[in-house]
Scaffold this active site. Structure first.
Site, short mmCIF file in Angstrom:
data_model
loop_
_atom_site.label_atom_id
_atom_site.label_comp_id
_atom_site.label_asym_id
_atom_site.label_seq_id
_atom_site.Cartn_x
_atom_site.Cartn_y
_atom_site.Cartn_z
N SER A 84 -13.71 -3.90 -0.66
CA SER A 84 -14.66 -3.09 -1.45
C SER A 84 -16.09 -3.49 -1.12
CB SER A 84 -14.39 -3.20 -2.96
OG SER A 84 -13.22 -2.52 -3.29
N PRO A 85 -16.47 -3.43 0.16
CA PRO A 85 -17.81 -3.90 0.55
C PRO A 85 -18.95 -3.02 0.02
CG PRO A 85 -16.71 -2.84 2.42
CD PRO A 85 -15.69 -2.96 1.33
N LEU A 86 -18.61 -1.79 -0.43
CA LEU A 86 -19.65 -0.93 -0.99
C LEU A 86 -19.74 -1.10 -2.50
CD1 LEU A 86 -18.88 2.30 1.11
CD2 LEU A 86 -20.41 0.39 1.67
N TYR A 123 0.83 -1.21 0.00
CA TYR A 123 0.00 0.00 0.00
C TYR A 123 0.87 1.26 0.00
CZ TYR A 123 -4.12 -2.94 0.83
OH TYR A 123 -5.12 -3.88 0.71
N1 LIG Z 1 -7.26 -8.15 -0.46
C1 LIG Z 1 -7.29 -7.39 -1.54
O1 LIG Z 1 -6.89 -7.81 -2.64
C2 LIG Z 1 -7.82 -6.00 -1.43
C3 LIG Z 1 -8.07 -5.24 -2.59
C4 LIG Z 1 -8.58 -3.95 -2.43
C5 LIG Z 1 -8.82 -3.44 -1.16
N2 LIG Z 1 -8.54 -4.20 -0.05
C6 LIG Z 1 -8.81 -3.70 1.33
O2 LIG Z 1 -10.16 -3.29 1.39
C7 LIG Z 1 -10.24 -1.96 1.89
C8 LIG Z 1 -11.48 -1.30 1.41
O3 LIG Z 1 -11.52 -1.23 -0.02
P1 LIG Z 1 -12.32 -0.05 -0.70
O4 LIG Z 1 -11.68 1.27 -0.40
O5 LIG Z 1 -12.50 -0.40 -2.15
O6 LIG Z 1 -13.72 -0.16 0.08
P2 LIG Z 1 -15.12 0.55 0.17
O7 LIG Z 1 -15.40 0.74 1.63
O8 LIG Z 1 -16.11 -0.26 -0.62
O9 LIG Z 1 -14.97 1.94 -0.56
C9 LIG Z 1 -14.40 3.06 0.07
C10 LIG Z 1 -14.59 4.26 -0.82
O10 LIG Z 1 -15.97 4.61 -0.83
C11 LIG Z 1 -16.11 5.96 -0.44
N3 LIG Z 1 -17.35 6.09 0.36
C12 LIG Z 1 -17.68 5.42 1.47
N4 LIG Z 1 -18.91 5.81 1.91
C13 LIG Z 1 -19.34 6.73 1.04
C14 LIG Z 1 -20.50 7.50 0.95
N5 LIG Z 1 -21.50 7.40 1.87
N6 LIG Z 1 -20.62 8.36 -0.07
C15 LIG Z 1 -19.64 8.47 -0.99
N7 LIG Z 1 -18.48 7.77 -0.96
C16 LIG Z 1 -18.34 6.90 0.04
C17 LIG Z 1 -14.90 6.27 0.41
O11 LIG Z 1 -14.61 7.66 0.37
P3 LIG Z 1 -14.07 8.44 1.69
O12 LIG Z 1 -12.74 7.84 2.07
O13 LIG Z 1 -13.95 9.84 1.21
O14 LIG Z 1 -15.11 8.27 2.77
C18 LIG Z 1 -13.84 5.46 -0.29
O15 LIG Z 1 -13.31 6.16 -1.41
C19 LIG Z 1 -8.91 -1.32 1.49
O16 LIG Z 1 -8.56 -0.22 2.29
C20 LIG Z 1 -7.96 -2.49 1.71
O17 LIG Z 1 -7.61 -2.56 3.07
C21 LIG Z 1 -8.06 -5.46 -0.17
#
Ligand SMILES: NC(=O)c1ccc[n+]([C@@H]2O[C@H](COP(=O)([O-])OP(=O)(O)OC[C@H]3O[C@@H](n4cnc5c(N)ncnc54)[C@H](OP(=O)(O)O)[C@@H]3O)[C@@H](O)[C@H]2O)c1
Length: 288
Positions: A201-203, A47
């Site tokens: 990426s739960p959202l 990261y």
């Molecule tokens: N194992 C793997 O291969 C792998 C791959 C990818 C990710 N990951 C892990 O999974 C974690 C989460 O992934 P993700 O970032 O894709 O997850 P996510 O929780 O689905 O998406 C987060 C994004 O959504 C935005 N968001 C959240 N609530 C919102 C709302 N109400 N309105 C508008 N935007 C909103 C956030 O913005 P703000 O920050 O501005 O709130 C952020 O940019 C990563 O940090 C990492 O630790 C693991």
């Protein structure tokens, strides 16, 4: 099995791959998470181009959090070309030397002497499963990691790995807009083998795209927001948590208010009908 908080804080975008939080801002996010009961932090060596773990480690020292009250997850295995590693090609390395060096570096970065969980970041076609398991068990024996698991492994890869030793967790992409793990046997295998599920990426794509899927979901969610007194992100998390595999969402937000909302979403009990309605809205067709 190792215990983790019901919502896990993903750190992928805390540093150079996103919000570029400085030490003070990261420390305040850590304190906010712990105060909310989000005690598990998800990392990976790569990261921020191999920079975020160390920045987080400094911030953790500056925060009020105690090491024994939190859990650190990290991942290894991806060799990612960037300033810190000018490699010719992105590749995966699961040799004993790389695994051990990577864990040692994560411990140094995070200013800790153990990881609560180490995940193999992505399956490699060239992985020697027996040797990898032997190395991971060595790391457990020496106390550098308390447990190990995998990430993005398919059902057949989980079965192959289980022939040597079962992983405790598989961290996969899963959300109402990415439902393939419900259908391709991944979540069935997790339940069959008692492998814990974490969802990255739960959202899903909901806040990233304004495509037809998002439009259908928005239309279907409108009455549900009032019914459950929540916002869209909370409904998306409640959808995930309804699955019997006991999925732990790894949330990516860096916004304290949204972290609070994510924790509050664990109280929402989505009805059976509403779960199916949301799934159909994402698919754009009916269940058979
Ligand atoms: N194992 C793997 O291969 C792998 C791959 C990818 C990710 N990951 C892990 O999974 C974690 C989460 O992934 P993700 O970032 O894709 O997850 P996510 O929780 O689905 O998406 C987060 C994004 O959504 C935005 N968001 C959240 N609530 C919102 C709302 N109400 N309105 C508008 N935007 C909103 C956030 O913005 P703000 O920050 O501005 O709130 C952020 O940019 C990563 O940090 C990492 O630790 C693991």
């Amino acid at each position: 099995m190792q215990e983790f908080s019901p919502i896990i804080a993903g750190t992928m975008t805390w540093g150079q791959w996103g919000k570029n939080l400085d030490t003070k801002a990261m420390a305040s996010r850590i304190d906010a998470c712990v105060a909310l009961g989000i005690t598990t932090f998800d990392h990976a060596d790569i990261y921020g181009g191999y920079t975020t773990e160390a920045e987080f480690g400094d911030a953790f020292t500056a925060s009020g959090a105690k090491r024994e009250s939190v859990q650190f997850i990290s991942k290894c295995g991806i060799q990612y070309p960037c300033d810190a590693r000018p490699l010719a090609v992105k590749h995966y390395d699961y040799s004993p030397k790389h695994l051990k060096n990577s864990v040692a570096q994560s411990l140094k970065n995070l200013h800790t002497d153990y990881l609560d969980l180490l995940l193999l970041h992505r399956p490699s076609p060239l992985m020697d499963y027996a040797l990898v398991v032997e190395t991971l068990e060595d790391l457990v024996q020496e106390g550098s990691i308390l447990a190990w698991g995998v990430s993005n492994f398919t059902p057949s890869q989980l079965q192959l790995l289980k022939a040597y030793q079962k992983p405790q967790w598989n961290q996969i992409e899963c959300s109402v807009t990415h439902t393939s793990p419900l259908l391709d046997g991944t979540l069935d295998t997790h339940q069959q083998l008692q492998i814990g599920t974490m969802a990255w990426s739960p959202l899903g794509s909901y806040f990233k795209n304004s495509d037809e899927i998002t439009q259908r979901l928005t239309a279907c969610m409108t009455p549900l927001l009032e019914k459950y007194h929540c916002d869209a992100s909370q409904l998306l998390l409640a959808w995930l948590r309804k699955h019997p595999a006991g999925i732990l969402p790894v949330v990516g937000t860096t916004t304290p208010e949204r972290l609070k909302d994510a924790m509050a979403a664990t109280k929402i009990d989505l009805s059976l009908e509403d779960w199916f309605t949301l799934t159909e809205a994402s698919w754009g067709h009916r269940f058979p």
